[in-house]
Design a protein around this motif. Sequence first.
Motif, PDB file in Angstrom:
ATOM      1  N   ARG A   1      -1.392   8.916  -8.812  1.00  0.00           N
ATOM      2  CA  ARG A   1       0.051   8.830  -8.721  1.00  0.00           C
ATOM      3  C   ARG A   1       0.625   7.478  -9.126  1.00  0.00           C
ATOM      4  N   GLU A   2      -0.044   6.393  -8.801  1.00  0.00           N
ATOM      5  CA  GLU A   2       0.496   5.084  -9.156  1.00  0.00           C
ATOM      6  C   GLU A   2       0.518   4.892 -10.674  1.00  0.00           C
ATOM      7  N   VAL A   3       1.613   4.389 -11.178  1.00  0.00           N
ATOM      8  CA  VAL A   3       1.652   4.036 -12.594  1.00  0.00           C
ATOM      9  C   VAL A   3       1.077   2.642 -12.752  1.00  0.00           C
ATOM     10  N   VAL A   4       0.766   2.278 -14.000  1.00  0.00           N
ATOM     11  CA  VAL A   4       0.060   1.023 -14.243  1.00  0.00           C
ATOM     12  C   VAL A   4       0.885  -0.172 -13.796  1.00  0.00           C
ATOM     13  N   GLU A   5       2.225  -0.155 -14.074  1.00  0.00           N
ATOM     14  CA  GLU A   5       3.044  -1.294 -13.693  1.00  0.00           C
ATOM     15  C   GLU A   5       3.041  -1.505 -12.186  1.00  0.00           C
ATOM     16  N   GLN A   6       3.159  -0.407 -11.430  1.00  0.00           N
ATOM     17  CA  GLN A   6       3.136  -0.533  -9.978  1.00  0.00           C
ATOM     18  C   GLN A   6       1.789  -1.052  -9.502  1.00  0.00           C
ATOM     19  N   TYR A   7       0.736  -0.574 -10.164  1.00  0.00           N
ATOM     20  CA  TYR A   7      -0.610  -1.008  -9.775  1.00  0.00           C
ATOM     21  C   TYR A   7      -0.782  -2.512 -10.002  1.00  0.00           C
ATOM     22  N   ILE A   8      -0.349  -2.995 -11.171  1.00  0.00           N
ATOM     23  CA  ILE A   8      -0.480  -4.429 -11.475  1.00  0.00           C
ATOM     24  C   ILE A   8       0.381  -5.256 -10.526  1.00  0.00           C
ATOM     25  N   LYS A   9       1.585  -4.782 -10.240  1.00  0.00           N
ATOM     26  CA  LYS A   9       2.462  -5.524  -9.333  1.00  0.00           C
ATOM     27  C   LYS A   9       1.846  -5.601  -7.941  1.00  0.00           C
ATOM     28  N   ARG A  10       1.234  -4.512  -7.486  1.00  0.00           N
ATOM     29  CA  ARG A  10       0.619  -4.527  -6.156  1.00  0.00           C
ATOM     30  C   ARG A  10      -0.528  -5.523  -6.103  1.00  0.00           C
ATOM     31  N   LEU A  11      -1.325  -5.607  -7.157  1.00  0.00           N
ATOM     32  CA  LEU A  11      -2.432  -6.567  -7.173  1.00  0.00           C
ATOM     33  C   LEU A  11      -1.903  -8.000  -7.154  1.00  0.00           C
ATOM     34  N   LYS A  12      -0.848  -8.258  -7.948  1.00  0.00           N
ATOM     35  CA  LYS A  12      -0.282  -9.607  -7.959  1.00  0.00           C
ATOM     36  C   LYS A  12       0.293  -9.982  -6.597  1.00  0.00           C
ATOM     37  N   ASP A  13       0.956  -9.017  -5.948  1.00  0.00           N
ATOM     38  CA  ASP A  13       1.507  -9.288  -4.624  1.00  0.00           C
ATOM     39  C   ASP A  13       0.403  -9.579  -3.614  1.00  0.00           C
ATOM     40  N   LEU A  14      -0.718  -8.861  -3.733  1.00  0.00           N
ATOM     41  CA  LEU A  14      -1.861  -9.117  -2.848  1.00  0.00           C
ATOM     42  C   LEU A  14      -2.352 -10.554  -2.999  1.00  0.00           C
ATOM     43  N   GLU A  15      -2.552 -10.977  -4.257  1.00  0.00           N
ATOM     44  CA  GLU A  15      -3.070 -12.320  -4.499  1.00  0.00           C
ATOM     45  C   GLU A  15      -2.059 -13.380  -4.063  1.00  0.00           C
ATOM     46  N   ALA A  16      -0.770 -13.140  -4.321  1.00  0.00           N
ATOM     47  CA  ALA A  16       0.257 -14.117  -3.938  1.00  0.00           C
ATOM     48  C   ALA A  16       0.346 -14.251  -2.422  1.00  0.00           C
ATOM     49  N   LEU A  17       0.192 -13.140  -1.718  1.00  0.00           N
ATOM     50  CA  LEU A  17       0.246 -13.187  -0.261  1.00  0.00           C
ATOM     51  C   LEU A  17      -0.852 -14.080   0.299  1.00  0.00           C
ATOM     52  N   ALA A  18      -2.071 -13.939  -0.207  1.00  0.00           N
ATOM     53  CA  ALA A  18      -3.186 -14.747   0.289  1.00  0.00           C
ATOM     54  C   ALA A  18      -3.032 -16.217  -0.129  1.00  0.00           C
ATOM     55  N   LEU A  19      -2.490 -16.469  -1.320  1.00  0.00           N
ATOM     56  CA  LEU A  19      -2.316 -17.841  -1.799  1.00  0.00           C
ATOM     57  C   LEU A  19      -1.285 -18.625  -0.987  1.00  0.00           C
ATOM     58  N   SER A  20      -0.444 -17.926  -0.240  1.00  0.00           N
ATOM     59  CA  SER A  20       0.602 -18.612   0.524  1.00  0.00           C
ATOM     60  C   SER A  20       0.044 -19.347   1.735  1.00  0.00           C
ATOM     61  N   TYR A  21      -1.228 -19.106   2.089  1.00  0.00           N
ATOM     62  CA  TYR A  21      -1.813 -19.764   3.255  1.00  0.00           C
ATOM     63  C   TYR A  21      -2.371 -21.138   2.863  1.00  0.00           C
ATOM     64  N   PRO A  22      -2.263 -22.134   3.741  1.00  0.00           N
ATOM     65  CA  PRO A  22      -2.818 -23.467   3.435  1.00  0.00           C
ATOM     66  C   PRO A  22      -4.342 -23.443   3.386  1.00  0.00           C
ATOM     67  N   GLY A  23      -4.909 -24.210   2.464  1.00  0.00           N
ATOM     68  CA  GLY A  23      -6.358 -24.283   2.335  1.00  0.00           C
ATOM     69  C   GLY A  23      -6.959 -23.264   1.394  1.00  0.00           C
ATOM     70  N   VAL A  24      -6.147 -22.329   0.861  1.00  0.00           N
ATOM     71  CA  VAL A  24      -6.648 -21.287  -0.048  1.00  0.00           C
ATOM     72  C   VAL A  24      -6.607 -21.821  -1.473  1.00  0.00           C
ATOM     73  N   ASP A  25      -7.758 -21.798  -2.173  1.00  0.00           N
ATOM     74  CA  ASP A  25      -7.837 -22.283  -3.549  1.00  0.00           C
ATOM     75  C   ASP A  25      -7.582 -21.181  -4.562  1.00  0.00           C
ATOM     76  N   LYS A  26      -8.278 -20.048  -4.397  1.00  0.00           N
ATOM     77  CA  LYS A  26      -8.186 -18.958  -5.371  1.00  0.00           C
ATOM     78  C   LYS A  26      -8.213 -17.628  -4.621  1.00  0.00           C
ATOM     79  N   THR A  27      -7.601 -16.610  -5.245  1.00  0.00           N
ATOM     80  CA  THR A  27      -7.650 -15.247  -4.690  1.00  0.00           C
ATOM     81  C   THR A  27      -7.904 -14.273  -5.835  1.00  0.00           C
ATOM     82  N   TYR A  28      -8.701 -13.246  -5.547  1.00  0.00           N
ATOM     83  CA  TYR A  28      -9.011 -12.227  -6.555  1.00  0.00           C
ATOM     84  C   TYR A  28      -8.902 -10.850  -5.901  1.00  0.00           C
TER      85      TYR A  28
END
Length: 515
Positions: free
Chosen positions: A430-457
């Motif tokens: 059901r998910e289209v590609v744009e929604q899928y890519i946006k969800r992945l970016k939001d996941l990585e951005a959420l984790a990057l917002s914490y102090p001490g985090v270098d990279k997220t995948y």
Amino acid sequence: MDINIILIVAAILVGIGLGALIAFLMIKKSSESKATNIVKDAEAEAEVIKKDKMLQAKEKFLQLKSEHEKVINEKNASILQAENRIKQKEQSIAQKQEQVQRKDAELDSLRSNLTHQLELVNSKQQEVDKFHRRQVEQLETLSGLKAEEAKSQLIESLKAEAKTGAMSMIKDIVEEAKISANMEAKKVVIQTIQRVATEHAIENSVSIFHIENDEIKGRIIGREGRNIRALEAATGIEIIVDDTPEAIILSGFDPVRREIARLALHVLVTDGRIHPARIEEVVEKVKKQIEDEIVEIGKRTTIDLGIHGLHPELIRMVGRMKYRSSYGQNLLQHSREVANLCATMAAELGLNVKVAKRAGLLHDIGKVPDDQPEVPHAILGMQLAEKYKEKPEVCNAIGAHHDEIEMTSLISPIVQVCDAISGARPGARREVVEQYIKRLKDLEALALSYPGVDKTYAIQAGRELRVLVSSDKVTDKDAETLSFDISQRIQTEMTYPGQVKVTVIRETRAVNFAK
């Protein structure tokens, strides 16, 4: 003589006048009597009509009253349900708060205990170091050797012993590897293929029926909507006629019914005769046509895939897959792809290609029977395969592709892996590609917002989030807390299918350079 004649004529005229007068009086009396009767009949009829109208008014009033009470009861019931849901949510939130408070208290007690234990360990370590130094001094005095010389001799003896043991261990490992190499290689190939992603298309739960002009919409609706009501009753599909130009929307969860409605509309519009009786006749003909087409699709699919000897009922179910979808993905296309993937993988692994392809085609057969018992579709598919005398390897692969039962052959994990390749990848459902890519970016951005985090995948189609932290800023204890905090934020702030695994990696490296 003339006088007598005159008298006779006069008498006759008087008689005629008296007769006419008597007749007039009799007619007048009869007319008055009839008029009186008519008036009485009219009054009686008016009274009857009045009573009927009053009864009808009372019945209409009672009907409107019951409908009004029904609407009020429904609204009261919905309000009560909403209140109950709110109360349940409040209770759930209160329970979660209590759990968080308990966990905080437990963490505080654990912190204090660990601090105390670390202090004890440090004091004990100091005592052990002092004792070790005294022991070393005593040994040097007794042996006449310095600690460094004794250490060198010990290292040389341990090297020889370790070299002998290592050679023996290497020999054992090589022998064991020769025995299990084939099985391990197959596992590696399966795990490798599981990472392959493919592109797919999705289906919706609506169909669009195009018409030449908007005048046909009126004919389809019919007088006071009788045609559209008859069509909805015959097909079970909601027909939406709105302002969309030259199009009618067919809405329904069952693709077979939508296809029947679409074909029936096509026949009716082409023929031009649209009325309830004709609609029912056309729908019945289209249903038979669809059933014949389903069988033909099943036969053509088995011929294309080179699968022979399927039971006719299984062939019909394969054809019905064309009008079924799983999370928006066409079930027949998905099953054909799984069959081809299974055949390719089985050929690479040296297994039975025909059995693998057969199991791949039938793995989701439990989603398409006419009746839907309350059992998982994998188990239902296995039962159907056993009913129609399929091989045990095929039945086990169908039943185990979602781990409902234990796998007993290598065909089963192959079917499971190919099902994941076809269905659990970005863009497949059901998910289209744009929604899928946006969800992945939001996941990585959420984790990057914490102090001490270098990279997220975000990996595995967004089902796992790996967080790399700085070892000098985040301790092991903080890493565990960070993993919990990120998972809670994802759970409360994001929408995602299945579950997301959060892995926090804290890596310590010691780097020196030889110059």
